[in-house]
Design an enzyme around this catalytic site. Sequence first.
Site, PDB file in Angstrom:
ATOM      1  NE  ARG A  63     -52.696 -64.828  17.676  1.00  0.00           N
ATOM      2  CZ  ARG A  63     -52.141 -64.500  18.846  1.00  0.00           C
ATOM      3  NH1 ARG A  63     -51.957 -63.230  19.152  1.00  0.00           N
ATOM      4  NH2 ARG A  63     -51.792 -65.419  19.702  1.00  0.00           N
ATOM      5  CG  ASN A 104     -43.045 -52.946  17.049  1.00  0.00           C
ATOM      6  OD1 ASN A 104     -43.633 -52.457  18.026  1.00  0.00           O
ATOM      7  ND2 ASN A 104     -42.255 -54.006  17.167  1.00  0.00           N
ATOM      8  CG  HIS A 131     -37.479 -55.009  18.928  1.00  0.00           C
ATOM      9  ND1 HIS A 131     -38.312 -55.882  19.601  1.00  0.00           N
ATOM     10  CD2 HIS A 131     -36.244 -55.570  18.957  1.00  0.00           C
ATOM     11  CE1 HIS A 131     -37.615 -56.918  20.008  1.00  0.00           C
ATOM     12  NE2 HIS A 131     -36.357 -56.760  19.642  1.00  0.00           N
ATOM     13  CB  SER A 151     -34.767 -51.100  15.606  1.00  0.00           C
ATOM     14  OG  SER A 151     -33.507 -51.618  15.932  1.00  0.00           O
ATOM     15  CG  ASP A 154     -39.646 -58.008  17.139  1.00  0.00           C
ATOM     16  OD1 ASP A 154     -40.576 -57.182  17.118  1.00  0.00           O
ATOM     17  OD2 ASP A 154     -39.384 -58.724  18.125  1.00  0.00           O
ATOM     18  CB  ALA A 176     -32.254 -44.367  23.004  1.00  0.00           C
TER      19      ALA A 176
HETATM   20  C1  GRF Z   1     -40.562 -50.633  24.803  1.00  0.00           C
HETATM   21  O1  GRF Z   1     -39.337 -51.022  25.312  1.00  0.00           O
HETATM   22  C2  GRF Z   1     -40.662 -50.997  23.354  1.00  0.00           C
HETATM   23  O2  GRF Z   1     -39.446 -50.970  22.709  1.00  0.00           O
HETATM   24  C3  GRF Z   1     -41.204 -52.401  23.408  1.00  0.00           C
HETATM   25  O3  GRF Z   1     -42.098 -52.412  24.479  1.00  0.00           O
HETATM   26  C4  GRF Z   1     -41.713 -51.421  25.433  1.00  0.00           C
HETATM   27  C5  GRF Z   1     -42.909 -50.555  25.679  1.00  0.00           C
HETATM   28  O4  GRF Z   1     -42.691 -49.651  26.723  1.00  0.00           O
HETATM   29  N1  GRF Z   1     -41.789 -52.800  22.154  1.00  0.00           N
HETATM   30  P1  GRF Z   1     -43.692 -48.446  26.992  1.00  0.00           P
HETATM   31  O5  GRF Z   1     -45.060 -49.060  27.302  1.00  0.00           O
HETATM   32  O6  GRF Z   1     -43.752 -47.611  25.769  1.00  0.00           O
HETATM   33  O7  GRF Z   1     -43.125 -47.721  28.159  1.00  0.00           O
END
Ligand code: GRF
Length: 316
Positions: free
Chosen positions: A66, A108, A110, A137, A146, A174
């Site tokens: 990692r 990030n 989420h 969020s 998260d 959204a």
């Molecule tokens: C999204 O739902 C985001 O909230 C989550 O991973 C997904 C990524 O989707 N962290 P995309 O690749 O941006 O379409």
Amino acid sequence: MTKTKVAVLISGAGTNMAALLYAAKLPDCPYKIVLVASNNPEAEGLNIAAAEGVPTYGKSHVGLNRVDHDLIIHDQITQAGATYVALAGYMRILSRDFVEKWDGRMLNIHPSLLPKYKGLNTHQSAINAKECVAGCSVHLVTAELDDGPVLGQIEVTVLPGDTAESLAARVKMAEHQLYPKILAEYVVRETNPEYLILQVRKLALAQPEAHEVLSHGMPCFGIIGGKKFAYVSVDHHGDGKTALLVKISGAEEQGMLIDSDGERYYRPAYFGDGWVGIRLDLGDTDWNHVGDWIAKSWRAVAPKKLAKLMDVAADF
Ligand code: GRF
């Protein structure tokens, strides 16, 4: 307008990355995407970015530990000149080292109303819990998954008969509204004079016997009953700069600083050779460094007795 450089990390479709990227094409957007990187070289989102002329980088984590993989990605981000990282569906747990390096500068998105439903399967969890409202969020990234401070959220109504897929599709819409807006607000904060004054104030008033006065309209910090050691200059005589002015030893040091980084350091008008201006509005301010400058400037003007007292306290 100087645009803040942002790197986006993705693992899959990259629709949030695309939302960030297309929003960045609007003329008044304060950030630009300088790199889209992925731990999955096949990530669909890399093609979208490449088609828009944004540099991409794909490096599989398979076979790497990692920390090493994170280091490779970190190098790419810094080489691209990015000062912020936006995670957009980056399906990797990040090493503590990486998170620390980007502390306060990594966001990030989420798909839940944090602090509810961290981790995976957020939509099914919301449906199982019979939530009427779900959502998404944007938060700062900290070492816990998260868990960092939430910067913004959008609620999405859960409809009767929603499945995880149907709800996810609306939450995605959204997400695409939320992320560009919050990222833009966040990067702008660092060029906003009010925010910058607040940061300097915290550092300056932490010096012994420091107090604040207004001098020629500038927030100014001095030693009570003594000399001044820091000013914040905001658009002084229309120069368009927000900067910290601190004491230096004289013309030679001033010249050296300006030669070393002519974008950041400058000779402040009406202050002479004993001061230097340090731009705070370039979007990449290292506040530890600013703190060192303020402490050094305080020491330059502190009465010997007080400075000595501080030395004794520090040795103790
Ligand atoms: C999204 O739902 C985001 O909230 C989550 O991973 C997904 C990524 O989707 N962290 P995309 O690749 O941006 O379409």
